[in-house]
Scaffold this motif. Structure first.
Motif, mmCIF file in Angstrom:
data_model
loop_
_atom_site.group_PDB
_atom_site.id
_atom_site.type_symbol
_atom_site.label_atom_id
_atom_site.label_comp_id
_atom_site.label_asym_id
_atom_site.label_seq_id
_atom_site.Cartn_x
_atom_site.Cartn_y
_atom_site.Cartn_z
ATOM 1 N N ARG A 87 5.969 14.254 9.803
ATOM 2 C CA ARG A 87 6.437 15.395 9.241
ATOM 3 C C ARG A 87 7.143 15.477 7.928
ATOM 4 N NH1 ARG A 87 10.730 19.194 10.672
ATOM 5 N NH2 ARG A 87 11.563 17.549 11.831
ATOM 6 N N LEU A 88 6.402 16.090 7.123
ATOM 7 C CA LEU A 88 7.211 16.207 5.601
ATOM 8 C C LEU A 88 8.329 17.193 5.767
ATOM 9 C CD1 LEU A 88 6.840 15.424 2.302
ATOM 10 C CD2 LEU A 88 5.696 17.731 2.356
ATOM 11 N N LEU A 89 9.263 16.799 5.223
ATOM 12 C CA LEU A 89 10.656 17.210 5.331
ATOM 13 C C LEU A 89 11.028 17.681 3.760
ATOM 14 C CD1 LEU A 89 12.805 14.860 7.336
ATOM 15 C CD2 LEU A 89 11.507 16.739 8.148
ATOM 16 N N ALA A 90 10.674 17.156 2.854
ATOM 17 C CA ALA A 90 11.019 17.482 1.420
ATOM 18 C C ALA A 90 10.285 16.994 0.485
ATOM 19 C CB ALA A 90 12.636 16.981 1.059
ATOM 20 N N LEU A 91 10.066 17.272 -0.642
ATOM 21 C CA LEU A 91 8.983 16.781 -1.761
ATOM 22 C C LEU A 91 9.572 17.144 -3.121
ATOM 23 C CD1 LEU A 91 6.440 15.355 -2.525
ATOM 24 C CD2 LEU A 91 5.284 17.663 -2.544
ATOM 25 N N GLY A 92 10.331 16.108 -3.622
ATOM 26 C CA GLY A 92 11.021 16.371 -4.733
ATOM 27 C C GLY A 92 10.856 14.839 -5.680
ATOM 28 N N GLU A 93 12.082 14.373 -6.049
ATOM 29 C CA GLU A 93 12.234 13.005 -6.531
ATOM 30 C C GLU A 93 11.527 11.988 -5.647
ATOM 31 O OE1 GLU A 93 14.252 11.646 -9.781
ATOM 32 O OE2 GLU A 93 12.372 12.714 -9.842
ATOM 33 N N ASN A 94 11.797 12.300 -4.157
ATOM 34 C CA ASN A 94 11.002 11.674 -3.162
ATOM 35 C C ASN A 94 10.155 12.618 -2.286
ATOM 36 O OD1 ASN A 94 12.752 8.936 -3.484
ATOM 37 N ND2 ASN A 94 14.251 10.493 -3.288
ATOM 38 N N ALA A 95 9.546 12.121 -1.605
ATOM 39 C CA ALA A 95 8.527 12.745 -0.381
ATOM 40 C C ALA A 95 9.581 12.125 0.877
ATOM 41 C CB ALA A 95 7.139 12.419 -0.231
ATOM 42 N N VAL A 96 9.909 13.036 1.619
ATOM 43 C CA VAL A 96 10.692 12.598 2.760
ATOM 44 C C VAL A 96 10.118 12.963 4.027
ATOM 45 C CG1 VAL A 96 12.960 12.422 3.940
ATOM 46 C CG2 VAL A 96 13.057 12.895 1.228
ATOM 47 N N PHE A 97 9.940 12.086 4.877
ATOM 48 C CA PHE A 97 9.096 12.269 6.109
ATOM 49 C C PHE A 97 9.815 11.907 7.349
ATOM 50 C CE2 PHE A 97 5.844 11.603 2.856
ATOM 51 C CZ PHE A 97 4.897 12.474 3.173
ATOM 52 N N ASP A 98 9.864 12.623 8.510
ATOM 53 C CA ASP A 98 10.298 12.258 9.822
ATOM 54 C C ASP A 98 9.099 11.747 10.475
ATOM 55 O OD1 ASP A 98 10.996 11.970 12.407
ATOM 56 O OD2 ASP A 98 12.097 14.087 12.330
ATOM 57 N N LEU A 99 9.237 10.483 10.847
ATOM 58 C CA LEU A 99 8.120 9.638 11.448
ATOM 59 C C LEU A 99 8.007 9.998 12.846
ATOM 60 C CD1 LEU A 99 8.451 5.799 9.934
ATOM 61 C CD2 LEU A 99 7.445 7.991 9.032
ATOM 62 N N GLY A 100 8.956 10.681 13.339
ATOM 63 C CA GLY A 100 8.674 10.940 15.026
ATOM 64 C C GLY A 100 9.118 9.877 15.741
ATOM 65 N N ARG A 101 7.852 8.863 16.229
ATOM 66 C CA ARG A 101 8.296 7.535 16.744
ATOM 67 C C ARG A 101 7.702 6.580 15.698
ATOM 68 N NH1 ARG A 101 6.691 8.667 23.109
ATOM 69 N NH2 ARG A 101 8.290 10.482 23.413
ATOM 70 N N PRO A 102 8.483 5.505 15.548
ATOM 71 C CA PRO A 102 9.935 5.372 15.890
ATOM 72 C C PRO A 102 11.060 6.608 15.428
ATOM 73 C CG PRO A 102 9.431 3.884 14.312
ATOM 74 C CD PRO A 102 8.211 4.416 14.768
ATOM 75 N N ALA A 103 12.070 6.228 15.689
ATOM 76 C CA ALA A 103 13.066 7.485 15.364
ATOM 77 C C ALA A 103 13.727 7.362 13.926
ATOM 78 C CB ALA A 103 14.297 7.790 16.164
ATOM 79 N N LEU A 104 12.624 7.284 12.898
ATOM 80 C CA LEU A 104 13.027 6.887 11.505
ATOM 81 C C LEU A 104 12.707 8.102 10.639
ATOM 82 C CD1 LEU A 104 11.929 3.192 11.444
ATOM 83 C CD2 LEU A 104 14.159 3.998 11.729
ATOM 84 N N VAL A 105 13.250 8.242 9.528
ATOM 85 C CA VAL A 105 12.976 9.068 8.226
ATOM 86 C C VAL A 105 12.600 7.903 7.057
ATOM 87 C CG1 VAL A 105 14.017 10.697 6.538
ATOM 88 C CG2 VAL A 105 14.507 11.006 9.033
#
Length: 301
Positions: A30-48
């Motif tokens: 799931r995309l959380l933010a898009l700026g200098e980085n694209a930040v994703f919540d991977l869901g499983r495993p519990a990582l960003v």
């Protein structure tokens, strides 16, 4: 022309990095933010995961990981790298990718009152262990050329040239400022959006701009948010009470504010390609920069 860094490209890079790190295919990330980085919540495993927009950010990504470990050891509540993975940062077609432990769900949104005490604790670190490497200065305007380059062909050249000129003039003005607070470790992008309030209390996020510089840099960020982005006076004063000082009492605050306005406008330029709403906001901000005394609300897009 630069390759557009959008969600689709970031997802392709994320897939490459996950394969290299031995993680499952992140099809449902799931995309959380898009700026200098694209930040994703991977869901499983519990990582960003944070996917850097540009390969030039690799050194900064490595420093952010080291700074997070250092501040954690120093007793500052911060997001933690996923150090049980292979060596970080990973790379995907040259772009840095870092993996972080996902925090427990927020108990409520962070606010300005949460930020003040966190910054005060960071600024008052007593005899912390030495940083992993010398921290850089908080050079707000150094990336202006890179940000404008990412929008080459999508901006009015006159706007780009004017931003370059404004950045050069303001960098000299910033360098001449005399602080009231003792310089030291700062977060560098101190806004409530970079705080997560979990069951254990507020935690600092996005440590990529941690630096060794004027403490006033951290305090000007929310003052600018009040001045330009509509943060209410009541919320701003809660922040100053939590920290213990209002940077607007410092004669140099308009200089750092102007530098941040220029940097925030140039930062937006990298997101202009393919997004008419961002281009409209960029032009709106440029109009404000051309008339320094002009009041005007800016918008996060």
């Amino acid at each position: 022309m630069h390759t557009v860094f959008d969600e689709d490209r970031a997802r392709r890079l994320l897939s490459v990095a996950c394969t290299g790190a031995g993680l499952p295919e992140p099809a449902r990330a799931r995309l959380l933010a898009l700026g200098e980085n694209a930040v994703f919540d991977l869901g499983r495993p519990a990582l960003v995961a944070k996917v850097g927009r540009d390969p030039v950010l690799a050194e900064r990504a490595a420093r952010e990981l080291a700074v997070a470990r250092w501040l954690d050891r120093s007793g500052i509540p911060v997001v933690r790298p996923a150090d049980d993975l292979a060596e970080q940062p990973a790379t995907a077609q040259g772009h840095p990718v870092t993996f972080w432990h996902r925090l427990a769900p927020a108990v409520r949104p962070a606010n300005a009152a949460d930020l003040g005490p966190l910054l005060r604790a960071l600024h008052l670190l007593a005899d912390p262990p030495a940083p992993p490497a010398p921290l850089p200065r908080r050079d707000l305007l150094a990336p202006v050329e890179r940000w404008l380059g990412a929008a080459e062909g999508h901006l009015d050249p006159a706007d780009a040239d004017q931003l370059r000129a404004l950045a050069a003039d303001q960098a000299a003005a910033v360098a001449a400022q005399q602080p009231l607070l003792p310089p030291g470790v700062i977060h560098g992008d101190a806004l409530p959006r970079n705080v997560h309030v979990g069951p254990g209390g507020p935690v600092l996020l996005d440590l990529e701009t941690v630096a060794d510089d004027l403490r006033e840099h951290d305090l000007v960020v929310l003052a600018l948010a009040h001045h330009r982005y509509g943060v209410p006076e009541r919320e701003y004063l809660e922040f100053t009470r939590g920290y213990g000082w209002d940077v607007r009492e410092w004669a140099g605050w308009p200089v750092l504010r102007a530098a941040r306005e220029i940097a925030a406008t140039a930062w937006l330029a990298q997101r202009v390609p393919g997004d008419p709403a961002v281009l409209a906001e960029f032009r709106h901000r440029m109009a404000g920069l051309r008339e320094p005394g002009r009041a005007g609300r800016w918008h996060a897009v």
